[in-house]
Design a protein around this motif. Structure first.
Motif, mmCIF file in Angstrom:
data_model
loop_
_atom_site.group_PDB
_atom_site.id
_atom_site.type_symbol
_atom_site.label_atom_id
_atom_site.label_comp_id
_atom_site.label_asym_id
_atom_site.label_seq_id
_atom_site.Cartn_x
_atom_site.Cartn_y
_atom_site.Cartn_z
ATOM 1 N N UNK A 97 5.841 -2.871 19.557
ATOM 2 C CA UNK A 97 6.520 -2.204 18.463
ATOM 3 C C UNK A 97 5.523 -1.888 17.360
ATOM 4 N N UNK A 98 5.816 -0.810 16.641
ATOM 5 C CA UNK A 98 4.883 -0.281 15.653
ATOM 6 C C UNK A 98 5.696 0.288 14.501
ATOM 7 N N UNK A 99 5.284 -0.025 13.271
ATOM 8 C CA UNK A 99 6.019 0.495 12.129
ATOM 9 C C UNK A 99 5.146 0.535 10.892
ATOM 10 N N UNK A 100 5.607 1.278 9.908
ATOM 11 C CA UNK A 100 4.921 1.400 8.627
ATOM 12 C C UNK A 100 5.536 0.425 7.634
ATOM 13 N N UNK A 101 4.696 -0.178 6.822
ATOM 14 C CA UNK A 101 5.138 -1.073 5.750
ATOM 15 C C UNK A 101 4.348 -0.720 4.493
ATOM 16 N N UNK A 102 4.901 -1.026 3.326
ATOM 17 C CA UNK A 102 4.168 -0.704 2.092
ATOM 18 C C UNK A 102 2.938 -1.595 1.920
ATOM 19 N N UNK A 103 1.930 -1.014 1.319
ATOM 20 C CA UNK A 103 0.732 -1.770 0.952
ATOM 21 C C UNK A 103 1.072 -2.662 -0.230
ATOM 22 N N UNK A 104 0.344 -3.759 -0.378
ATOM 23 C CA UNK A 104 0.482 -4.624 -1.550
ATOM 24 C C UNK A 104 -0.902 -4.770 -2.168
ATOM 25 N N UNK A 105 -1.316 -3.682 -2.788
ATOM 26 C CA UNK A 105 -2.650 -3.643 -3.385
ATOM 27 C C UNK A 105 -2.729 -4.549 -4.607
ATOM 28 N N UNK A 106 -3.864 -5.143 -4.871
ATOM 29 C CA UNK A 106 -5.157 -4.914 -4.221
ATOM 30 C C UNK A 106 -5.399 -5.841 -3.028
ATOM 31 N N UNK A 107 -4.521 -6.804 -2.797
ATOM 32 C CA UNK A 107 -4.776 -7.834 -1.787
ATOM 33 C C UNK A 107 -4.465 -7.418 -0.354
ATOM 34 N N UNK A 108 -3.536 -6.486 -0.158
ATOM 35 C CA UNK A 108 -3.076 -6.140 1.188
ATOM 36 C C UNK A 108 -3.076 -4.617 1.339
ATOM 37 N N UNK A 109 -4.168 -4.051 1.891
ATOM 38 C CA UNK A 109 -4.265 -2.590 2.008
ATOM 39 C C UNK A 109 -3.610 -2.026 3.265
ATOM 40 N N UNK A 110 -3.034 -2.869 4.106
ATOM 41 C CA UNK A 110 -2.559 -2.446 5.430
ATOM 42 C C UNK A 110 -1.153 -1.855 5.365
ATOM 43 N N UNK A 111 -0.976 -0.728 6.042
ATOM 44 C CA UNK A 111 0.318 -0.049 6.014
ATOM 45 C C UNK A 111 0.889 0.267 7.390
ATOM 46 N N UNK A 112 0.152 0.005 8.455
ATOM 47 C CA UNK A 112 0.649 0.199 9.821
ATOM 48 C C UNK A 112 0.580 -1.151 10.537
ATOM 49 N N UNK A 113 1.684 -1.526 11.172
ATOM 50 C CA UNK A 113 1.767 -2.790 11.899
ATOM 51 C C UNK A 113 2.067 -2.472 13.368
ATOM 52 N N UNK A 114 1.330 -3.091 14.286
ATOM 53 C CA UNK A 114 1.518 -2.839 15.717
ATOM 54 C C UNK A 114 1.328 -4.149 16.478
ATOM 55 N N UNK A 115 2.336 -4.547 17.237
ATOM 56 C CA UNK A 115 2.331 -5.831 17.942
ATOM 57 C C UNK A 115 1.725 -5.695 19.334
ATOM 58 N N UNK A 116 0.840 -6.653 19.675
ATOM 59 C CA UNK A 116 0.253 -6.719 21.014
ATOM 60 C C UNK A 116 0.565 -8.079 21.631
ATOM 61 N N UNK A 117 0.503 -8.144 22.954
ATOM 62 C CA UNK A 117 0.762 -9.387 23.692
ATOM 63 C C UNK A 117 -0.291 -9.517 24.782
ATOM 64 N N UNK A 118 -0.952 -10.672 24.830
ATOM 65 C CA UNK A 118 -1.996 -10.897 25.838
ATOM 66 C C UNK A 118 -1.921 -12.325 26.353
ATOM 67 N N UNK A 119 -2.464 -12.534 27.539
ATOM 68 C CA UNK A 119 -2.445 -13.861 28.146
ATOM 69 C C UNK A 119 -3.540 -14.772 27.598
ATOM 70 N N UNK A 120 -4.653 -14.185 27.128
ATOM 71 C CA UNK A 120 -5.739 -15.015 26.607
ATOM 72 C C UNK A 120 -6.454 -14.267 25.489
#
Length: 170
Positions: A97-120
């Motif tokens: 899943x992938x979605x946009x979220x608001x930035x929380x500047x200056x500490x959190x510049x990230x605005x795109x979230x994308x979940x990954x799943x791996x075995x190791x």
């Protein structure tokens, strides 16, 4: 707001914890409610069309399937490139899943979230590199926040009281 009748409400209550794990899950729900499977399916479809039910799908337990490195990748992408970035991330086929979220500047510049799943860890690292390659210069920075435990994923739960009361919102 759509008001559920008694039959729709009974179907929602009977299925909100998941469909029975049997060969004919709709038939099992129908039997429990004294309905036909066709009625259950038709009513669930109508509730989905009306937006009462958002979706019917499988919610796997990634840990039980051996995926121990589940990470939310977060990306700093220029706001005018968010849609393109989302399309690129989803096109990799490795994002659940992938979605946009608001930035929380200056500490959190990230605005795109994308979940990954791996075995190791090595597989997780390879997936993150794949996403970074897909984004190319659109990504100005990123981090990966790995899950430390699984959280129970549930939506709204209706009670068994009679009548068509409305849930609280807030």
């Amino acid at each position: 707001m759509t008001k559920l009748d008694d039959i729709d409400r009974a179907i929602v209550i009977a299925t909100q914890g998941g469909l029975p794990l049997v060969a004919d899950p709709y038939g099992a729900v129908a039997d429990a409610l004294g309905l036909s499977a066709e009625v259950v399916i038709a009513r669930l479809d109508a509730m989905q069309q009306d937006g009462v039910v958002r979706r019917i799908g499988v919610v796997p337990n990634h840990y039980a399937l051996g995926y121990r490195f589940n990470g939310m990748t977060v990306w700093d992408v220029a706001d005018d490139h968010v849609e393109e970035a989302g399309r690129r991330l989803c096109a990799t086929g490795v994002v659940s899943h992938c979605y946009q979220r608001p930035r929380l500047l200056p500490d959190w510049p990230y605005n795109i979230f994308a979940m990954i799943h791996a075995r190791d860890e090595a597989a997780a690292t390879a997936l993150v590199e794949r996403l970074a390659t897909a984004l190319g210069p659109l990504a100005r920075g990123h981090r990966v926040l790995f899950s430390t435990r699984i959280l129970k994923k549930t939506g709204l739960r209706l009670g068994r009281q009679q009548g068509g009361g409305t849930p609280c919102s807030g």
